[in-house]
Design a protein around this motif. Structure first.
Motif, PDB file in Angstrom:
ATOM      1  N   CYS B  39      -4.461  -4.717  -2.447  1.00 34.80           N
ATOM      2  CA  CYS B  39      -4.596  -5.484  -1.198  1.00 34.80           C
ATOM      3  C   CYS B  39      -5.436  -6.741  -1.403  1.00 34.80           C
ATOM      4  CB  CYS B  39      -5.205  -4.618  -0.090  1.00 34.80           C
ATOM      5  SG  CYS B  39      -4.051  -3.385   0.504  1.00 34.80           S
ATOM      6  N   ARG B  40      -6.427  -6.623  -2.310  1.00 34.88           N
ATOM      7  CA  ARG B  40      -7.263  -7.809  -2.556  1.00 34.88           C
ATOM      8  C   ARG B  40      -6.420  -8.914  -3.200  1.00 34.88           C
ATOM      9  NH1 ARG B  40     -11.980  -5.381  -4.740  1.00 34.88           N
ATOM     10  NH2 ARG B  40     -11.938  -6.378  -6.755  1.00 34.88           N
ATOM     11  N   THR B  41      -5.518  -8.498  -4.090  1.00 37.59           N
ATOM     12  CA  THR B  41      -4.627  -9.476  -4.712  1.00 37.59           C
ATOM     13  C   THR B  41      -3.727 -10.109  -3.651  1.00 37.59           C
ATOM     14  OG1 THR B  41      -4.607  -8.124  -6.700  1.00 37.59           O
ATOM     15  CG2 THR B  41      -2.866  -9.768  -6.510  1.00 37.59           C
ATOM     16  N   ARG B  42      -3.237  -9.244  -2.758  1.00 36.32           N
ATOM     17  CA  ARG B  42      -2.364  -9.748  -1.692  1.00 36.32           C
ATOM     18  C   ARG B  42      -3.132 -10.741  -0.798  1.00 36.32           C
ATOM     19  NH1 ARG B  42       2.823 -10.703  -1.254  1.00 36.32           N
ATOM     20  NH2 ARG B  42       3.621 -10.469   0.857  1.00 36.32           N
ATOM     21  N   MET B  43      -4.361 -10.373  -0.518  1.00 36.63           N
ATOM     22  CA  MET B  43      -5.201 -11.249   0.312  1.00 36.63           C
ATOM     23  C   MET B  43      -5.413 -12.600  -0.383  1.00 36.63           C
ATOM     24  SD  MET B  43      -6.725 -11.487   3.148  1.00 36.63           S
ATOM     25  CE  MET B  43      -8.159 -11.518   4.180  1.00 36.63           C
TER      26      MET B  43
END
Lengths: 191, 307
Positions: B39-43
């Motif tokens: 999710c951090r990558t997506r963010m």
């Protein structure tokens, strides 16, 4: 990064009418201060409708003169930034219709855009961003106009509530529009 | 927490990035991001796309931005005139013109006299076509009174004067446009050929009734929709300032809006429709151009004079 509004700006823009004077010279100073802050964002937004720059300048002048009258008549001071963009939005649409010169937004003026100085020191990075920019603007151009307006207003720093106010949409619709557009931009950007 | 294990949607990531979620939910999403690489990558991708879009948007439009100094000076001059005038008394603004405006108006008046005298004395036909159009308005710029007599609703001055700007100048609903074209027997009208306009504007108590709507030709060079808009705003301001009755304003604009414009602006020509006049002046009076072009970037003189 987008220049998101600060709390101090919001506090200044959403204020109680009673705390302000109806003194014309005070209002004049206030309008000039708002002009300094929002003239360029408003002009960019009006230009995005494809109206010529001279017309966009006139719209901008008309907006701030209307704002002066609005404040002079002691009308609502709530969300003045939204008010400025809402009046600008309406006038830009009228001007575009009157001019019968709807710019083909699928083919932006690259000759001008390409001359823009890119601060990136790395030529490879510049080239890479040029390609991304081409893809992003191509996606933007084929979005429904309402989605384009949401994105452009957000890029000018307006909060969802303000965008909803400008475009006459619900908060939820603004959120859905931005999410949908962002997904399409991310696909174009290889995200 | 169980909710921390659920991946936030892209909408929630965007709302988090934009600070638009309730603070408690933002804290939950942030806690999730701290624990979830995916999710951090997506963010990060969301943030990067926002940054790229903003940069692209700026690079597309910023080259068209003109320096702020000229427009600032112009606005300041116009506001100073407005501030010096009594509140709401739009016409009074024209009596408190700044020196450059007085000069421009003076030279304009002198030119008008010179041209008219020239016509009398030498028989020259010097007036541009638009001037003749001012005397004999082009076809269609006024509605057919049998079809469009005007229609109003029961409304008080207080209600009219508390209307928001977008209500005052709002567009005619799309579903009524075709009905108006049919009524006027206009077949295959292109969207840009006409503006379906209110005869009595909503800001003066006019309604969406078809008897209050007519197809205003967009191609009119002198008495066009922008001029009528200016009249509507002027009447709205005068009504709200108590200078005229609402019923008088409604009657005047419905009877003959061009005559009403001339009456309330004290002019035979639209103040905002003088490009030909000023264009003619520009050729002959370079000093005037310098005076009028105080913005230095070509802001139209017509609107400068009009205010």
């Amino acid at each position: 990064m987008p220049d998101y509004p600060t709390d101090s700006i919001n506090e200044m823009l959403v204020s109680d009418a009673a705390s302000f004077s109806a003194d014309p010279s005070e209002i004049e100073r206030e309008v000039m201060s708002l002009f300094e802050q929002f003239r360029n964002p408003l002009l960019r937004y009006v230009l995005s409708f494809g109206v010529p720059v001279q017309d966009a300048e006139e719209v901008s002048q008309e907006v701030f003169i209307s704002l002066f009258r609005h404040l002079q008549l002691q009308r609502s001071r709530e969300n003045l930034r939204g008010w400025i963009f809402r009046v600008g939005h309406n006038l830009a649409l009228k001007r575009r219709q009157a001019n019968q010169k709807v710019r083909d937004t699928t083919s932006p003026d690259w000759t001008v855009a390409e001359r823009q100085f890119d601060p990136s020191p790395d030529p490879e990075e510049q080239m890479s961003f040029k390609q991304r920019r081409t893809r992003l603007l191509a996606v933007l151009a084929v979005l429904p106009e309402e989605d384009q307006c949401c994105l452009r207003l957000r890029a000018e720093g307006l909060r969802y509530r303000e965008i909803a106010d400008v475009l006459g949409m619900s908060l939820g619709s603004v959120s859905i529009s931005l999410t949908r557009s962002l997904a399409r931009l991310m696909r174009a950007d290889g995200g | 927490m169980q909710s921390d294990l659920l991946h936030p949607t892209d909408q929630e990531l965007l709302l988090t990035a934009d600070g638009e979620l309730p603070s408690r939910r933002i804290a939950e999403v942030r806690a999730h991001l701290a624990a979830c690489w995916e999710c951090r990558t997506r963010m990060a991708e969301v943030e990067a796309t926002i940054a790229d879009f903003t940069r692209a948007n700026r690079q597309q439009l910023d080259p068209q931005l003109t320096p702020i100094a000229g427009p600032r000076a112009l606005l300041k001059a116009r506001l100073a005139e407005l501030a010096a005038a009594p509140a709401g008394g739009a016409w009074h603004r024209h009596l408190h013109l700044s020196f450059p405006v007085r000069m421009a108006v003076g030279v304009c008046a002198a030119l008008i006299v010179a041209v008219i005298v020239g016509q009398f004395v030498f028989g020259y036909h010097l007036l541009p076509r638009t001037w003749n159009a001012a005397v004999s308005p082009e076809r269609g710029v006024e509605p057919d009174r049998a079809l469009t007599p005007g229609a109003t609703r029961q409304v008080s001055v207080g209600t009219v004067c508390s209307m928001q700007h977008e209500e005052v100048v709002r567009e005619v609903p799309t579903n009524l446009r075709q009905e108006v074209f049919q009524e006027y027997g206009i077949a295959n009208a292109r969207a840009n050929d006409y503006e379906i306009d209110y005869l009595i504007a909503p800001g003066l108590g006019g309604t969406d009734d078809i008897r209050n709507l007519w197809p205003e030709p967009e191609g009119s060079k002198v008495w066009n929709s922008r001029v009528k808009d200016a009249l509507e705003e002027q009447l709205h301001q005068m009504v709200c300032a108590g200078k005229i009755d609402l019923s008088t304003a409604q009657n005047d604009i419905a009877t003959d809006w061009i005559a009403a414009y001339k009456k309330y602006f004290h002019t035979e020509l639209p103040l905002a429709g003088r490009p030909d006049v000023l264009g003619l002046m520009e050729k002959s009076y370079s000093t005037l151009s310098q005076l009028v072009f105080v913005t230095g970037h070509g802001t139209r003189k017509s609107s400068f004079l009009a205010s």
